[in-house]
Design a protein around this motif. Structure first.
Motif, PDB file in Angstrom:
ATOM      1  N   LEU A  56      23.075   1.281  -7.391  1.00 20.86           N
ATOM      2  CA  LEU A  56      21.992   1.162  -7.912  1.00 20.86           C
ATOM      3  C   LEU A  56      20.872  -0.635  -7.888  1.00 20.86           C
ATOM      4  N   SER A  57      22.308  -1.066  -8.951  1.00 20.42           N
ATOM      5  CA  SER A  57      22.124  -2.420  -9.188  1.00 20.42           C
ATOM      6  C   SER A  57      22.074  -3.230  -7.987  1.00 20.42           C
ATOM      7  N   LEU A  58      22.560  -3.153  -6.677  1.00 24.13           N
ATOM      8  CA  LEU A  58      23.005  -3.518  -5.696  1.00 24.13           C
ATOM      9  C   LEU A  58      21.426  -4.160  -5.162  1.00 24.13           C
ATOM     10  N   ALA A  59      20.327  -2.156  -5.294  1.00 22.89           N
ATOM     11  CA  ALA A  59      19.248  -2.219  -4.657  1.00 22.89           C
ATOM     12  C   ALA A  59      18.387  -2.995  -4.974  1.00 22.89           C
ATOM     13  N   SER A  60      18.040  -3.412  -6.583  1.00 22.49           N
ATOM     14  CA  SER A  60      17.824  -4.163  -7.537  1.00 22.49           C
ATOM     15  C   SER A  60      17.892  -5.398  -7.229  1.00 22.49           C
ATOM     16  N   ALA A  61      19.315  -6.307  -6.875  1.00 20.80           N
ATOM     17  CA  ALA A  61      19.843  -7.832  -7.420  1.00 20.80           C
ATOM     18  C   ALA A  61      19.410  -7.705  -5.425  1.00 20.80           C
ATOM     19  N   SER A  62      19.552  -7.164  -4.754  1.00 19.34           N
ATOM     20  CA  SER A  62      19.534  -7.387  -3.310  1.00 19.34           C
ATOM     21  C   SER A  62      17.726  -7.807  -2.497  1.00 19.34           C
ATOM     22  N   GLY A  63      16.857  -7.808  -4.153  1.00 17.04           N
ATOM     23  CA  GLY A  63      15.994  -8.259  -3.623  1.00 17.04           C
ATOM     24  C   GLY A  63      14.548  -6.736  -3.479  1.00 17.04           C
ATOM     25  N   GLY A  64      14.103  -5.703  -4.746  1.00 14.13           N
ATOM     26  CA  GLY A  64      13.630  -4.327  -4.417  1.00 14.13           C
ATOM     27  C   GLY A  64      11.957  -5.029  -3.757  1.00 14.13           C
ATOM     28  N   ALA A  65      10.872  -4.379  -3.830  1.00 11.65           N
ATOM     29  CA  ALA A  65       9.875  -4.418  -3.513  1.00 11.65           C
ATOM     30  C   ALA A  65       9.305  -5.218  -4.384  1.00 11.65           C
ATOM     31  N   GLU A  66       8.371  -6.574  -4.464  1.00 12.67           N
ATOM     32  CA  GLU A  66       8.193  -7.340  -5.940  1.00 12.67           C
ATOM     33  C   GLU A  66       6.154  -6.969  -5.682  1.00 12.67           C
ATOM     34  N   THR A  67       5.802  -6.894  -7.077  1.00 16.03           N
ATOM     35  CA  THR A  67       4.010  -6.228  -7.014  1.00 16.03           C
ATOM     36  C   THR A  67       3.940  -7.993  -6.351  1.00 16.03           C
ATOM     37  N   ILE A  68       3.038  -7.694  -5.889  1.00 11.64           N
ATOM     38  CA  ILE A  68       2.022  -9.089  -6.031  1.00 11.64           C
ATOM     39  C   ILE A  68       1.812  -9.795  -6.561  1.00 11.64           C
ATOM     40  N   ASP A  69       1.601  -9.468  -8.356  1.00  7.91           N
ATOM     41  CA  ASP A  69       1.434 -10.809  -9.361  1.00  7.91           C
ATOM     42  C   ASP A  69       2.974 -10.846  -9.583  1.00  7.91           C
ATOM     43  N   GLU A  70       4.664  -9.989  -9.227  1.00  6.55           N
ATOM     44  CA  GLU A  70       5.306 -10.547  -8.998  1.00  6.55           C
ATOM     45  C   GLU A  70       5.854 -11.551  -8.349  1.00  6.55           C
ATOM     46  N   ILE A  71       5.398 -12.060  -7.207  1.00  7.91           N
ATOM     47  CA  ILE A  71       5.334 -13.003  -5.883  1.00  7.91           C
ATOM     48  C   ILE A  71       4.903 -14.057  -6.760  1.00  7.91           C
ATOM     49  N   GLN A  72       3.047 -13.500  -7.449  1.00 13.34           N
ATOM     50  CA  GLN A  72       2.627 -14.742  -7.117  1.00 13.34           C
ATOM     51  C   GLN A  72       2.856 -15.635  -9.011  1.00 13.34           C
TER      52      GLN A  72
END
Length: 669
Positions: A16-32
């Motif tokens: 689970l941690s690897l999936a998160s650390a590897s860049g799970g899908a970001e929202t537009i707000d997070e990207i911005q």
């Protein structure tokens, strides 16, 4: 910057941690938020685009005490790789579920057992130190030097692979007997007389003396030998190659009667080398230097070479006074970080194999392939617009673009590490095994047929890098680079093309720079440009030399426009090609607005934000003064290509004559 954290070493948690650390899908707000936080929107993009794109990141980041510099894109990707490996290696050290994990888990565990490493000291190196102690003459020296070469302690000599051609095409790999690896990493401190080099040379000499002192030499003798060792190593940096000859290993002695080189090959023992390439002039120069010194100096030289080759695996006292660390007042990295990095380095492909199957690389490869394909297609289509290419040069260039081979992420065939047997407690023993295996792999490639479509093991897959091989006309985009902020499936195309698109275009353009243009489509050593087109190329390249030679670091050290030309060309040409590829890929596709930027503006911001850098005072000036470093400072790697780009000027409506849109722009491809 990465913060040290403790994680539960259980498989489910790791996954689970690897999936998160590897860049799970970001929202537009997070990207911005990520893009905006790095910017200084009050800065004028036409006056200082680097400040506009990077000011917020620079202001909010301080330099860790174990780093000379950090960069938003590259250091961020490296931190992500290291974080993922930290999780994997902790899990492998306690819950190894297969032989690969067990091997890397044992090596990592042995490294993390710091008290064991401190207690065992040099014990695993004692047989080699005893062999060195028995040296009484030059023949003994060569034999022991051969023995040390097999365990990665090749200070006097080393082997590398060269490409053999037949009818102009690469055919097989051959061994080259090359100068040894220097004990002090900066080769120019042996030669230059400037204040920096002089200071580093004194620190290097003291470092050698300190190591010899730890090995039992009295202070006066250690100081004496340290000067002589620097003199011996100076042969490797002052000698200029005079030409390599292919000879039988048994005939090397015939090239130089001052030393019996057959003893060196005898020291290699079971590693049979029937023939190789040598530079007779280098062997003679080295022989003159070695014959100048008595046996006690030769013994000291090999002791130093052995210990400095294993300084990363030895107790901290053996590396406490490394010249660069001392010069820039760097602290030693945390033990977990050192052990992650060393396991990744010494077990290279083994670690890469496990990592890429769990860090999301497999899901990102299709996007990387698509981007690289679009970059190649765009460059090919634009070739007809190049005014200085005559008909023959255009045809050969198109043929070469058509013939580019690609390696994305990792090799299709992995080396077999199962025969190794690492201990979970004996770190130095493990390191010797790993270095022996690396030497065996190198020697095994001697005479191997070159597969122009095959993986070239210059770097391990987890390395945050990419490269172009001119002898194979091949681009490698390594898995280590396939992560934010270079590549993320949830990011807009503008960000992915400003990141991975630029990297792919940069590497492609190396095939058409001052070195790459000397090779044809399948790596044939034959120019692709006619004399007339080549003259036009050189004239345009001189524009880039002059441009970067005007740049200076914070202490006034000038950038060497000639030395950095290859990379500056690939940056400038790569940015232009990547932008056009982005335009083609995004045509007709809606794109979310990020940070109030148009997609075109976001492309250039994303490109520049990967070069946002915080560095120790004097670090970039130091690099700019070194003849072995061929990159401009990151500030200029960003604004140099941008200021050459009409597309940038249009995107930000920069008036001609402004700092970021000069009247004269350097253009080549």
């Amino acid at each position: 910057m990465l913060m040290t954290r403790k994680f539960a070493a259980i498989a489910a948690s790791v996954a689970l941690s690897l999936a998160s650390a590897s860049g799970g899908a970001e929202t537009i707000d997070e990207i911005q938020a990520g893009v905006l936080s790095a910017m200084d929107v009050k800065a004028d993009p036409c006056s200082d685009f680097y400040r506009f794109a990077c000011g917020g990141w620079i202001d909010s980041h301080s330099l860790p005490n174990d780093e000379t510099s950090i960069t938003r894109g590259f250091s961020g990707a490296q931190d992500d790789v290291r974080n993922n490996l930290w999780l994997l290696l902790q899990d492998a050290s306690t819950h190894a579920s297969d032989p690969d994990r067990q091997q890397m888990g044992n090596y990592f565990s042995a490294c993390m057992a710091e008290s064991n490493a401190e207690q065992e000291g040099l014990s695993a190196l004692q047989p080699y130190l005893q062999a060195i102690a028995g040296i009484t003459n030059a023949d003994d020296f060569l034999r022991v030097a051969g023995q040390l070469t097999t365990i990665g302690a090749a200070k006097a000599f080393s082997f590398s692979l060269v490409t053999l051609y037949s009818r102009g095409l690469p055919q097989t790999y051959a061994l080259l007997l090359a100068p040894g690896k220097l004990g002090i990493s900066d080769r120019e401190i042996y030669l230059k007389k400037d204040a920096t080099s002089t200071r580093l040379r004194l620190l290097g000499q003291q470092y050698i003396a300190d190591v010899l002192g730890l090995l039992g030499e009295p202070q006066s003798a250690a100081d004496h030998y340290a000067k002589q060792i620097l003199d011996i190593e100076s042969v490797f940096v002052s000698y200029r190659p005079q030409g390599y000859r292919r000879v039988k290993s048994s005939a090397v002695t015939g090239l130089n009667f001052d030393l019996h080189w057959d003893q060196f090959f005898a020291g290699l023992r079971s590693h049979q080398i029937q023939e190789l390439y040598v530079d007779p002039g280098l062997l003679r120069a080295l022989a003159r230097k070695l014959n100048h010194y008595p046996a006690d100096t030769l013994r000291a030289y090999l002791r130093w070479g052995l210990v400095s080759s294993y300084q990363d695996q030895l107790p901290v006292r053996y590396r406490a006074n490394e010249p660069i660390r001392k010069f820039f007042d760097l602290q030693e990295s945390a033990r977990w970080k050192r052990c992650v990095d060393d396991t990744s380095t010494e077990l290279d492909d083994l670690v890469g194999k496990v990592l890429v199957n769990q860090d999301g690389t497999l899901q990102r490869i299709p996007l990387a392939e698509s981007i690289l394909g679009q970059v190649e297609s765009t460059f090919y289509q634009r070739l007809d617009e190049i005014p200085w290419l005559d008909g023959l040069s255009l045809a050969l260039t198109k043929q070469k673009v058509d013939g580019v081979t690609k390696q994305i992420g990792f090799p299709k065939i992995w080396p077999d590490f199962t025969m190794l047997n690492f201990s979970p407690v004996h770190y130095l023993d493990d390191a010797i095994i790993a270095k022996q295996f690396a030497f065996q792999r190198l020697i095994a490639r001697n005479g191997e047929n070159i597969d122009v479509n095959g993986w070239e093991p210059i770097f391990s897959p987890q390395t945050v890098n990419a490269f172009y091989n001119p002898t194979k006309n091949q681009i490698h985009l390594l898995a280590g680079l396939m992560r934010a902020s270079f590549l993320d499936v949830s990011h807009p195309l503008a960000m992915n093309y400003g990141g991975m698109g630029f990297v792919a275009a940069h590497e492609l353009m190396h095939g058409f720079d001052t070195i790459g243009r000397r090779y044809k489509v399948f790596g044939a050593a034959d120019p692709i440009l006619s004399a007339r087109s080549n003259q036009a190329f050189q004239s345009r390249a001189q524009c880039v030399v002059s441009q970067y030679s005007r740049y200076a670091t914070d202490n006034g050290q000038k950038v060497n426009g000639k030395l950095t030309l290859e990379e500056n060309l690939s940056d400038t040409n790569g940015l232009r090609t990547a932008f056009r590829a982005f335009e083609a890929a995004s045509a007709g596709n809606a794109s979310p607005q990020i940070a109030n930027l148009s997609p075109e503006q976001l492309f250039f911001v994303s490109f520049t934000q990967n070069f946002c850098t915080v560095a120790k005072p004097g670090w970039e000036a130091y690099l700019a003064s070194r003849g072995w470093y061929n990159y401009a400072p990151n500030h200029y790697r960003a604004i140099g290509p941008v200021s050459n780009s009409p597309d940038f000027a249009q995107a930000f409506q920069c008036p001609t004559g402004s700092a970021m849109s000069p009247k004269k722009k350097c253009t080549i491809w």
